[in-house]
Design an enzyme around this catalytic site. Structure first.
Site, PDB file in Angstrom:
ATOM      1  CE1 TYR A 144     -15.232  11.803 -17.703  1.00 33.62           C
ATOM      2  CE2 TYR A 144     -14.060  11.806 -15.618  1.00 33.62           C
ATOM      3  CZ  TYR A 144     -14.901  11.182 -16.514  1.00 33.62           C
ATOM      4  OH  TYR A 144     -15.427   9.958 -16.217  1.00 33.62           O
TER       5      TYR A 144
ATOM      6  CE  LYS B  10     -10.138   8.200 -19.805  1.00 32.94           C
ATOM      7  NZ  LYS B  10     -11.275   7.315 -19.718  1.00 32.94           N
TER       8      LYS B  10
ATOM      9  NE  ARG C 111      -2.983   0.231   3.351  1.00 36.51           N
ATOM     10  CZ  ARG C 111      -2.421   0.510   4.542  1.00 36.51           C
ATOM     11  NH1 ARG C 111      -1.774   1.640   4.733  1.00 36.51           N
ATOM     12  NH2 ARG C 111      -2.483  -0.359   5.529  1.00 36.51           N
TER      13      ARG C 111
ATOM     14  CG  ASP D 292      -7.016  15.879 -16.612  1.00 36.49           C
ATOM     15  OD1 ASP D 292      -6.267  15.171 -17.316  1.00 36.49           O
ATOM     16  OD2 ASP D 292      -8.097  15.473 -16.155  1.00 36.49           O
TER      17      ASP D 292
HETATM   18  C1  LIG Z   1      -9.614  14.396 -18.909  1.00 35.67           C
HETATM   19  C2  LIG Z   1      -9.958  13.253 -17.982  1.00 35.67           C
HETATM   20  N1  LIG Z   1      -9.520  13.284 -16.710  1.00 35.67           N
HETATM   21  C3  LIG Z   1      -9.824  12.302 -15.837  1.00 35.67           C
HETATM   22  C4  LIG Z   1     -10.600  11.225 -16.201  1.00 35.67           C
HETATM   23  C5  LIG Z   1     -10.937  10.155 -15.202  1.00 35.67           C
HETATM   24  O1  LIG Z   1     -10.127   9.021 -15.373  1.00 35.67           O
HETATM   25  P1  LIG Z   1     -10.550   7.513 -15.023  1.00 35.67           P
HETATM   26  O2  LIG Z   1     -11.669   7.129 -15.930  1.00 35.67           O
HETATM   27  O3  LIG Z   1      -9.276   6.749 -15.233  1.00 35.67           O
HETATM   28  O4  LIG Z   1     -10.969   7.494 -13.576  1.00 35.67           O
HETATM   29  C6  LIG Z   1     -11.075  11.154 -17.526  1.00 35.67           C
HETATM   30  C7  LIG Z   1     -11.934  10.015 -17.936  1.00 35.67           C
HETATM   31  O5  LIG Z   1     -12.545  10.012 -18.981  1.00 35.67           O
HETATM   32  C8  LIG Z   1     -10.745  12.189 -18.436  1.00 35.67           C
HETATM   33  O6  LIG Z   1     -11.182  12.184 -19.705  1.00 35.67           O
END
Ligand SMILES: Cc1ncc(COP(=O)(O)O)c(C=O)c1O
Length: 374
Positions: free
Chosen positions: A100, A197, A48, A172
């Site tokens: 998002y 992604k 962990r 992000d």
């Molecule tokens: C720009 C962006 N940030 C964060 C996330 C969240 O990631 P996760 O689906 O791996 O939890 C996404 C998911 O689509 C995203 O497109």
């Protein structure tokens, strides 16, 4: 010797394993590690807190982003959640108005109740950002290009404004990856990834990461939250993420090249109202994109003439674009975002979001053409 980022990425996890010489990293599944006869732990204590496979991924990502410390999480959303947990009640956060929707929902439904104060701002308007900053602002969250409208936000300008208010800038970088945008070099303090992604790249791993420019107090709190809470990336997930990172360069370049061709072609299509892609000279954020992106990305969105019903018809008639959520994999995806985001979504109801995969661009355009023209 200084290497190009492509070289670092291609070599992710490929240093010979000291015990076997293996050029693909072993997956360390152990949850616990032996102490010596005096009870002293070695480099690892308990998975962990840290794990050799996760650590290998974290070091590779920190290097790729030019950060001091990276931490792997079980999803992009647990990375987002942990950064919110590392704030205090009463702290003010600025979010982009196009973000998002999962992050917006998480913060609105849970962290506002915890006492975070949130302002959503159209960050293309720097005066609006300036006006939204308060003495209690601790974090400004940027997503560029934004999901799903592909707004481009000026990271350098946002860093200047954020720092002048004594706050930290989080970018992000899921859609761009360090191959396209390097937020820390542009002034960001924290970089967030959904590893699910482009880094994973094959739609077969769920993971997230935070990268810190400095090992500051916030970074320390995130280390504690991650180790004490355990929302960490599992060893197989870390291994898959490293495997994805090794081919990120060629994959993403191909996807960017196809996305640009498709965006230009869609712009001239009689059934398309408009196209959101920062690589188009007509995109309002094109100049900023040129100054902070090495390529324009594998994501685009477009507005279909004839409203939501026509947009949904296009999705359903396509053969090569799977109607599925997510992005950044080898297969092309297309999604009607307003339906996914539900009531109150700010996304236009004739918008389709596209993740361009590795199929031939001409086949993708032919498929879109038959779907649009029917
Ligand atoms: C720009 C962006 N940030 C964060 C996330 C969240 O990631 P996760 O689906 O791996 O939890 C996404 C998911 O689509 C995203 O497109």
């Amino acid at each position: 010797m200084t290497w190009n980022l492509d070289t670092h990425l291609a070599r992710t996890g490929t240093e010979p394993d000291p015990h076997t010489g293996a050029l693909a990293p072993p997956i360390h599944t152990a949850s616990t590690y032996a102490r010596d006869s005096d009870g002293n732990p070695g480099a690892f204590v308990y998975s962990r807190l840290s794990n050799p496979t996760r650590q290998q991924f974290e070091e590779a990502l920190a290097l790729a982003e030019g950060g001091r410390r990276a931490m792997g999480f079980s999803s992009g959303m647990t990375a987002a959640m942990t950064i919110c947990q590392a704030l205090d009640p009463g702290d003010h956060v600025i979010l982009p108005h196009d973000i998002y929707f999962g992050v917006r929902t998480l913060i609105a439904n849970h962290f506002v109740r915890w006492g975070l104060e949130v302002t959503e701002v159209d960050q293309r308007d720097l005066n609006a950002v300036q006006e939204a900053l308060k003495p209690t602002t601790r974090l400004v969250w940027v997503e560029t290009p934004s999901n799903p409208q592909l707004n481009v936000i000026d990271i350098r300008a946002m860093a200047r404004l954020t720092h002048s208010a004594g706050a930290q800038l989080l970018v992000d970088n899921t859609w761009s990856t360090p191959l396209i945008t390097r937020p820390i070099e542009l002034g960001a303090d924290i970089v967030l990834h959904s590893v699910t992604k482009y880094l994973g790249g094959h739609s077969d791993v769920l993971g997230g990461a935070l990268v810190f420019a400095k090992e500051d107090e916030r970074c320390q709190r995130v280390v504690e939250l991650s180790g004490e809470g355990g929302a960490v990336l599992d060893p197989f997930g870390a291994w898959l993420a490293m495997r994805g990172m090794r081919s990120l360069g060629p994959r993403l370049r191909h996807q960017c090249e196809s996305a640009l061709r498709i965006a230009k072609w869609l712009s001239a299509h009689s059934q398309v109202e408009s196209v959101n892609y920062p690589g188009l000279a007509s995109h309002p954020g094109h100049e900023i994109a040129r100054s902070q992106m090495a390529l324009y990305g594998g994501m685009l969105s477009f507005l279909v003439k004839g409203g939501a019903a026509n947009a949904l018809r296009v999705v359903n008639r396509s053969h090569l674009f799977a109607n599925a959520t997510s992005l950044g994999g080898t297969e092309s995806l297309m999604e009607h975002r307003a339906s996914i985001e539900g009531k109150g979504s700010p996304t236009p109801d004739n918008l389709l979001r596209v993740s361009v995969g590795l199929e031939h661009a001409e086949d993708l355009m032919a498929d879109l053409d038959q779907a649009l023209s029917a």
